[in-house]
Design a protein around this motif. Structure first.
Motif, mmCIF file in Angstrom:
data_model
loop_
_atom_site.group_PDB
_atom_site.id
_atom_site.type_symbol
_atom_site.label_atom_id
_atom_site.label_comp_id
_atom_site.label_asym_id
_atom_site.label_seq_id
_atom_site.Cartn_x
_atom_site.Cartn_y
_atom_site.Cartn_z
ATOM 1 N N GLU A 73 0.837 -1.214 0.000
ATOM 2 C CA GLU A 73 0.000 0.000 0.000
ATOM 3 C C GLU A 73 0.868 1.259 0.000
ATOM 4 O OE1 GLU A 73 -0.341 -2.607 2.037
ATOM 5 O OE2 GLU A 73 -2.363 -3.377 1.602
ATOM 6 N N ALA A 117 1.105 4.193 -2.836
ATOM 7 C CA ALA A 117 0.965 5.613 -2.483
ATOM 8 C C ALA A 117 2.171 6.412 -2.987
ATOM 9 C CB ALA A 117 0.814 5.762 -0.971
ATOM 10 N N LYS A 134 1.952 6.973 -6.670
ATOM 11 C CA LYS A 134 0.956 8.013 -6.988
ATOM 12 C C LYS A 134 1.610 9.393 -6.977
ATOM 13 C CE LYS A 134 -3.898 9.110 -6.067
ATOM 14 N NZ LYS A 134 -4.324 8.671 -7.425
ATOM 15 N N THR A 135 2.543 9.601 -6.030
ATOM 16 C CA THR A 135 3.228 10.907 -5.966
ATOM 17 C C THR A 135 4.114 11.127 -7.198
ATOM 18 O OG1 THR A 135 5.251 10.168 -4.826
ATOM 19 C CG2 THR A 135 3.360 10.713 -3.433
#
Lengths: 258, 258
Positions: free
Chosen positions: B51, B55, B58-59
């Protein structure tokens, strides 16, 4: 048998085993004193100060003083002072270790503690070792600091357990920095040479006394000093039967005639 | 050039460099998605959970899900479950590592944490490593636990610094325990084989994509999977000129035609 003038005596496995006294070892030291033979306790332990070594020996029935104790911490400090004698400024050091190491180094005015850009990284046994300390050492060595290990012992006996020793700590720093350390303690010749120099005795007149073939006896081989192996500690006669033999082997130090 | 069906993509040095995005890497992933090619992010990093990897991606402009992430933590858990499938009781483990490792292992009901007498000692990157953790691992391995290292990386880049990696941590435990670890992560074949098994792809249909010759490319050699080296990370063309060459080399992943 030679008439040795100076006895370089190991501690753990020779005089005591952890908290247990090895009575033959204690009697041996008393006989040395009675017969006015000189001696120096030559340990690979850097966690205790000389004063702490003297206090521990007292609990085992030996009264001595710090002039009769020599540790890799002392040898490291003296080696660096000798090696850097033309050094104009202070010798900057980053130290991983316990009180017996950092007090020995940092109480001398020639040294200064530096985590950023030290000349030397000095690594000794540290039961409070952390990743962060290894990272600081790695960065300094990669930036050019000389990597010194006080001693190469991979393990130390603690009761029935073999706990990680300084050689294991140094293995991590060597892997991360790409540099192997220069070691000072037994079995290196350096510490023996420096102990002899301190007392002013020739190597032909000295005898190394200890229970560990890989540290004590090999230190004798490496420095050209005769060796007396006592079978009261880690090394057994069986495990060294095919190896180069020590000058003398005894079951315990009562067997050794002065 | 083969029509590869599955791309096993490294992260650091390939998709990003620390916090910096490698735009060509991100465009490459978008092209894969557009052309309905399957992919799996295959990292050697065990500190992040899947996870957390999603994340972080995504950045950097990549939208994906945990089904597209494969770590040595996951491979270790699955390897042990497979290896111990006839195990009647729980698999007891002592773990050195961060959340991405211990969560992956301990959230599965087949495993139980045990500091005293574990079946396995599992060691991954741990910036909170202490002497005490190494001592517990050493004692367990000396008592018979199997020593597993998630990955053998001696260093990790962090900005301009090369910080100690898991391979360096394992070097200390190997020195103290007298046992070398079995490694799971790249360049070992194990993690590649398990990634292919998870997706159900044959090795002839896969391509390993990464910037590190010693981990990514060698993982391909070891597992028989083709390799694409991108020169956006640690390895330079010069330093591998006398070594076995990867299947493909590109300056950056924009050069690679799907």
């Amino acid at each position: 048998m030679r008439d040795y003038q100076l006895y370089l005596i190991d501690l753990d496995g020779t005089i005591y085993r952890g908290n247990e006294t090895i009575a033959s070892g204690v009697r041996f030291v008393k006989r040395l004193v009675d017969q006015k033979k000189d001696y120096l306790f030559l340990t690979n332990n850097t966690t205790r100060t000389p004063e702490m070594v003297v206090a521990k020996l007292k609990t085992h029935g030996i009264t001595t003083d710090i002039a009769h104790v020599y540790t890799p911490s002392m040898a490291t400090a003296e080696y660096l002072l000798h090696h850097c004698q033309n050094h104009d400024s202070k010798i900057s050091v980053y130290i991983i270790g316990q009180v017996g190491l950092w007090k020995e180094i940092l109480e001398r005015p020639e040294f200064i503690y530096d985590e950023q850009n030290p000349d030397y990284v000095i690594v000794g046994m540290d039961t409070d070792l952390t990743y962060q300390k290894v990272r600081v050492a790695t960065r300094a060595i990669r930036a050019g600091a000389v990597f010194i290990g006080t001693n190469a012992d991979l393990n130390l006996p603690l009761g029935d357990e073999l706990i990680p020793g300084n050689g294991s700590q140094c293995a991590m720093i060597a892997a991360a920095s790409g540099q192997n350390p220069m070691y000072i303690g037994k079995p290196e010749a350096i510490i023996v040479d420096m102990a002899l120099k301190r007392v002013g005795t020739k190597k032909e007149d000295a005898l190394i006394v200890g229970d560990n073939y890989n540290t004590d006896i090999k230190a004798g081989f490496n420095s050209g000093v005769d060796q007396l192996l006592t079978l009261t500690g880690v090394t057994t006669k069986e495990e060294i039967k095919n190896l180069k033999q020590p000058t003398l082997i005894v079951e315990n130090l009562d067997e050794y005639q002065l």
